[in-house]
Design an enzyme around this catalytic site. Structure first.
Site, short mmCIF file in Angstrom:
data_model
loop_
_atom_site.label_atom_id
_atom_site.label_comp_id
_atom_site.label_asym_id
_atom_site.label_seq_id
_atom_site.Cartn_x
_atom_site.Cartn_y
_atom_site.Cartn_z
N HIS A 82 11.70 6.34 -0.36
CA HIS A 82 10.96 5.31 0.37
C HIS A 82 11.76 4.03 0.44
CE1 HIS A 82 7.46 3.23 1.93
NE2 HIS A 82 7.86 2.19 1.20
N ASP A 161 -6.06 2.65 1.56
CA ASP A 161 -4.89 1.83 1.94
C ASP A 161 -4.99 1.42 3.41
OD1 ASP A 161 -2.22 0.64 1.54
OD2 ASP A 161 -1.68 2.12 3.04
N ARG A 168 -5.61 -6.99 4.82
CA ARG A 168 -4.57 -7.91 4.29
C ARG A 168 -3.81 -8.56 5.43
NH1 ARG A 168 -1.08 -4.03 1.18
NH2 ARG A 168 0.31 -5.80 0.96
N SER A 183 -0.12 -0.30 -2.53
CA SER A 183 -0.19 0.27 -1.18
C SER A 183 0.89 1.36 -1.01
CB SER A 183 0.00 -0.87 -0.17
OG SER A 183 0.27 -0.37 1.11
N LYS A 187 0.35 5.90 -1.42
CA LYS A 187 0.74 6.88 -0.39
C LYS A 187 1.77 7.87 -0.94
CE LYS A 187 1.52 3.45 2.41
NZ LYS A 187 1.26 2.22 3.11
N1 URA Z 1 4.53 -1.15 3.08
C1 URA Z 1 3.33 -0.63 2.72
O1 URA Z 1 3.09 0.56 2.87
N2 URA Z 1 2.42 -1.46 2.19
C2 URA Z 1 2.64 -2.78 2.02
O2 URA Z 1 1.77 -3.46 1.51
C3 URA Z 1 3.89 -3.30 2.39
C4 URA Z 1 4.83 -2.46 2.92
#
Ligand code: URA
Length: 434
Positions: A82, A161, A168, A183, A187
């Site tokens: 990621h 999320d 947000r 967040s 995932k």
């Molecule tokens: N990427 C995400 O998936 N969440 C965030 O809060 C910031 C970047």
């Protein structure tokens, strides 16, 4: 449980218990807590933070708010990678097929670009026919067969999320380390891999503006992953200038294919040399960075890494011939050049500003639903710190029309300057525990 008490506790800098966090997430996803109360809690978290335990509990509550992928049917250690995002960051497109060619099952779930950052899913969709929507069983069988599959976030994954990120975005609470970490990691945990290699970016082209915050974000994400039983590694990458030369969806895929053919440009190669060995070692296929990099180089020079990439494209209904014929990608109607106005060193002032050029050209999103043009972008002929003479071509702009090309030219020139002094360059990449 009274949600007002939860808000008041965080407002007064107290810790939230696991039960309070679970109650918040479960009832918010069920539609039982209104956005205005959740906004108040998010702002209290933004201002007063969360400790590591609270951040972990928040992450797990979010991960478990929807489906969790079960990849146990795929033999071997499944590795995911990621990036916290950047401009021109096409490393996932290169690292995943190389790791897969080395025998590391790579089950990758990626996102779309938003704002100045690009997204792997948009980039791959520039390949004619390519589909990022696979059912869970198709995803698993493709990883088993080709060693590599890449899909977009499914609708049943981490609904908490999705709701929280949207809130947000409109309440000034995006830039908060515990909220970003929970967040991202919710995932990743829901996506089901055994090991995760994180690329945490910092600089003017990243969410984290300074290196210290990037290290803190990486530390917290590693802590969450390890508590959840995952093997975690993190690399810290400088994003004060775009990575590589290409910025824009199809252009970045072409630069990635060139890297898979053994023609990576120097800064992309430098990042590959750190991230790919981390993925190979995480997958248990090498015991040292040197051994892992040697394996990776063998897979690139033999053409096997490119073959894995083409097989993945074909399995996901795309046309693998794009790898041999770049004219099969969507083509921009207009190509223009930007020239240096004086002698000196090219100095990137604002990396995000260069990323914004793609948005100006129609290739980046302002809202999540927006349709984008996958053919447009920039080819940076000159990198930060390189010497230029008046009249040299600094970059090529690929656009739909002359007006957008002119707007992108202005945006690009506002984001760079030509200086008499050579700009100071930061260390590009390192593993967190180096
Ligand atoms: N990427 C995400 O998936 N969440 C965030 O809060 C910031 C970047």
């Amino acid at each position: 449980m009274n949600f007002i008490n939860t808000i008041e506790k965080k407002r007064d800098k107290e810790r939230l218990s696991k039960e309070e966090i679970r109650d918040f997430i479960n009832r918010y996803v069920a539609g039982e807590i209104p956005d205005y109360q959740v906004s108040a809690l998010l702002m209290a978290i933004y201002l007063n933070g969360c400790d590591d335990e609270e951040t972990y509990e928040l992450t797990m509550a979010m991960a478990e708010s929807g489906d969790i992928m079960d990849l146990s049917g795929i033999p071997g250690i499944k590795v995911d990678k990621h990036s916290t995002g950047g401009v021109g960051d096409k490393v996932t497109l290169i690292a995943a097929p190389v790791a897969a060619a080395c025998g590391v099952p790579t089950a990758k779930m990626s996102g779309r670009g938003l704002g100045f950052t690009g997204g792997t899913i948009d980039k791959l969709e520039s390949i004619p026919g390519f589909s990022v929507s696979l059912e869970e069983d198709e995803f698993i069988s493709q990883v088993k067969k080709t060693g590599y599959a890449l899909i977009g976030q499914t609708k049943d994954l981490t609904p908490a999320d999705k709701l929280l990120y949207a809130l947000r975005d409109v309440t000034g609470t995006v830039g908060c380390i515990p909220l970003i970490a929970s967040s991202i990691m919710s995932k990743k945990i829901a996506a089901g891999s055994d090991a995760i290699v994180l690329e945490v970016t910092h600089g003017t082209g990243a969410f984290m503006k300074d290196e210290r915050s990037a290290c803190e974000l990486a530390r917290i994400m590693i802590d969450i992953g390890r508590r959840a039983g995952l093997y975690m590694r993190a690399v810290i990458t400088d994003m004060n200038e775009p990575l590589g030369h290409a910025i824009g969806n199809s252009l970045e895929v072409i630069e990635a294919i060139e890297a898979l053919k053994g023609n990576a440009v120097p800064d992309v190669l430098e990042v590959m040399e750190v991230i790919i060995p981390e993925m190979i070692m995480a997958g248990g296929k090498a015991g040292s960075k040197e051994e892992a990099w040697k394996l990776a180089v063998d897979q690139v020079s033999s053409g096997r890494a490119l073959e894995v990439f083409k097989k993945m494209i074909e399995a996901q209904h795309g046309n693998p011939c794009v790898a041999d014929d770049y004219s099969l990608f969507p083509q921009a109607a207009v190509k223009t050049e930007v020239y240096a106005e004086r002698n000196g060193y090219l100095s990137v002032k604002d990396c995000a500003g260069i990323g914004e050029c793609v948005k100006v050209l129609g290739g980046g999103r302002i809202t999540k639903e927006q349709m984008i043009d996958l053919s447009v972008g920039l080819d940076m002929k000159v990198k930060n710190g390189e010497r230029v003479s008046k009249g040299d071509c600094l970059c090529e702009i690929y656009s739909r029309n002359n007006n957008e090309a002119e707007a992108a030219r202005k945006q690009y020139l506002n984001s760079v300057e030509i200086t008499d002094e050579e700009p100071v360059k930061n260390r590009l990449i390192y593993t967190l525990d180096d």
